[in-house]
Design a protein around this motif. Sequence first.
Motif, PDB file in Angstrom:
ATOM      1  N   ARG A  75      26.082 -20.810  44.106  1.00  0.00           N
ATOM      2  CA  ARG A  75      25.295 -19.820  44.394  1.00  0.00           C
ATOM      3  C   ARG A  75      25.584 -19.305  45.605  1.00  0.00           C
ATOM      4  O   ARG A  75      25.083 -17.812  45.581  1.00  0.00           O
ATOM      5  CB  ARG A  75      23.894 -20.704  44.593  1.00  0.00           C
ATOM      6  N   ARG A  76      25.971 -19.808  46.273  1.00  0.00           N
ATOM      7  CA  ARG A  76      26.655 -19.119  47.597  1.00  0.00           C
ATOM      8  C   ARG A  76      27.577 -17.913  47.396  1.00  0.00           C
ATOM      9  O   ARG A  76      27.421 -16.892  47.796  1.00  0.00           O
ATOM     10  CB  ARG A  76      27.050 -20.154  48.702  1.00  0.00           C
ATOM     11  N   SER A  77      28.545 -18.289  46.358  1.00  0.00           N
ATOM     12  CA  SER A  77      29.420 -17.252  46.104  1.00  0.00           C
ATOM     13  C   SER A  77      28.840 -16.200  45.244  1.00  0.00           C
ATOM     14  O   SER A  77      29.131 -14.961  45.312  1.00  0.00           O
ATOM     15  CB  SER A  77      30.486 -17.858  45.033  1.00  0.00           C
ATOM     16  N   GLU A  78      27.810 -16.333  44.398  1.00  0.00           N
ATOM     17  CA  GLU A  78      27.165 -15.350  43.633  1.00  0.00           C
ATOM     18  C   GLU A  78      26.272 -14.329  44.651  1.00  0.00           C
ATOM     19  O   GLU A  78      26.178 -13.495  44.428  1.00  0.00           O
ATOM     20  CB  GLU A  78      26.047 -16.109  42.853  1.00  0.00           C
ATOM     21  N   TYR A  79      25.893 -15.178  45.642  1.00  0.00           N
ATOM     22  CA  TYR A  79      25.040 -14.327  46.498  1.00  0.00           C
ATOM     23  C   TYR A  79      26.013 -13.434  47.400  1.00  0.00           C
ATOM     24  O   TYR A  79      25.688 -12.246  47.432  1.00  0.00           O
ATOM     25  CB  TYR A  79      24.187 -15.312  47.373  1.00  0.00           C
ATOM     26  N   SER A  80      27.216 -13.926  47.585  1.00  0.00           N
ATOM     27  CA  SER A  80      28.199 -13.192  48.156  1.00  0.00           C
ATOM     28  C   SER A  80      28.627 -11.915  47.400  1.00  0.00           C
ATOM     29  O   SER A  80      28.878 -10.718  47.890  1.00  0.00           O
ATOM     30  CB  SER A  80      29.472 -13.815  48.585  1.00  0.00           C
ATOM     31  N   ASP A  81      28.876 -11.933  45.991  1.00  0.00           N
ATOM     32  CA  ASP A  81      29.253 -11.112  45.150  1.00  0.00           C
ATOM     33  C   ASP A  81      28.125 -10.044  45.228  1.00  0.00           C
ATOM     34  O   ASP A  81      28.377  -8.918  45.270  1.00  0.00           O
ATOM     35  CB  ASP A  81      29.442 -11.712  43.794  1.00  0.00           C
ATOM     36  N   ARG A  82      26.850 -10.555  44.776  1.00  0.00           N
ATOM     37  CA  ARG A  82      25.790  -9.262  44.981  1.00  0.00           C
ATOM     38  C   ARG A  82      25.681  -8.613  46.233  1.00  0.00           C
ATOM     39  O   ARG A  82      25.426  -7.494  46.199  1.00  0.00           O
ATOM     40  CB  ARG A  82      24.302 -10.074  44.675  1.00  0.00           C
ATOM     41  N   ARG A  83      25.949  -9.351  47.192  1.00  0.00           N
ATOM     42  CA  ARG A  83      25.788  -8.507  48.528  1.00  0.00           C
ATOM     43  C   ARG A  83      26.969  -7.460  48.670  1.00  0.00           C
ATOM     44  O   ARG A  83      27.022  -6.343  48.969  1.00  0.00           O
ATOM     45  CB  ARG A  83      26.055  -9.456  49.819  1.00  0.00           C
TER      46      ARG A  83
END
Length: 424
Positions: A363-371
């Motif tokens: 989830r953290r990596s996905e949030y970083s990608d979205r950002r």
Amino acid sequence: MVVVVSLCFVVFSLAGALKVSIPKPEYEHARGDNITLPCNFLPKGKPPMVIIIWTVNLGGPSDPATMILTRYPSMTDVPPLYEGRASLALDIAKGKADLKLSSITLQDNKVFSCRVQIPGDDEGKLVDSVRLVVLVAPSKPVCALQGTAEYGQNVNLTCLSAEGSPTPVYSWEQRDVRNTPRLRDPRTTDRGGILSLYNISMDTSGYFICTSKNKIRSASCNITLKVLPPSMNLGSSAGIIGGVIAVLLVLALIILICCCCKKRKQREAEKYAMATPEEGAFADKEPVGNGKRRDSRDEEERSEYDRRVITDDRRVVDDDRRVVNDDRRVDDDDRRSDYTARRSDYDDRRSDFDDRRSDYDDRRSEYSDRRDRYDDRDDRRRDDRRRDDYRNESDRYDEPYDDAEPARPKPPSVPNNKPPRDTY
């Protein structure tokens, strides 16, 4: 004529003799006061030398006197016991030799004597005595009970003040359980602060007040008397308890012996019941006439049976031990399986924790990608906006400048089907 002359000579000689006197036989002073004991003397003529001696009787009248002070013409001798407390006020011309004592105590409650010695004048009254009474209020008395407060007993109620001078006088007052004054029993005696009660009963119960009093003041104490029925003494109680314990021990021993005998009889009955068929079979095979051989064979069979029984008992014991060991082994297996189950549960929990942690990382990596995508999109939009602004600015500068007045707009055309003005 001779008798008259003799009498005159005696009267003349007595009139010229030394006379020592103290005005009063007793003086009273409070404890702690500074006092003066007067002593007057009348010498014969003018004495060349006077010696004054003051003494005190520490005990009874027959006890030897203790020196307080001795006044010589050139010095005054005071022993260490009274040093700093005793002094002499001497006036030979007036015939006074007063003793001064400071800070008197109860120990000074004694008889003091004044003696005057004049060389060559040893006739007449050379010494006189006076009693000093140190007044001390009685201390709070202590009331106590002597005896056992039970029906039919004789008891004493004591009352005593630790100090008091003159000696206190004690008196008792009785009150019943309702705190009402009551008359004293005729058999009751009261001597020196000791109230004696005889053949007491329940009616004797109540409150007793003792008052200690002298001429200074009084003090009192009280005691509660509660008369109870006679109780069993300690010796008889201990004897009864010991007898009961002994009877219980004997009964327990008898019951134990009976149980042991019963178990022994049961074991013997079972043994003989098991041995009866074999003995019957051997008895049928033996001839009736050979008694000694039969007895020896019976002994051998009995011993063989005993060995077999012992072997069976040992086998049973071994089986019991084996069962116990099996139970222990099963218990150990159960504990091991329980430990394994708990270990697997721990592993499951740990794997679950790892899964949760990996999910959190995803989830953290996905949030970083979205950002990152959001930042790229904003950058592109910002660039497009700047590019459009730049183009618009360029177009505006490229248009020609016209100074002429802008053309006025044409009025709108009138429609063909407009009605005449008169109609509306």
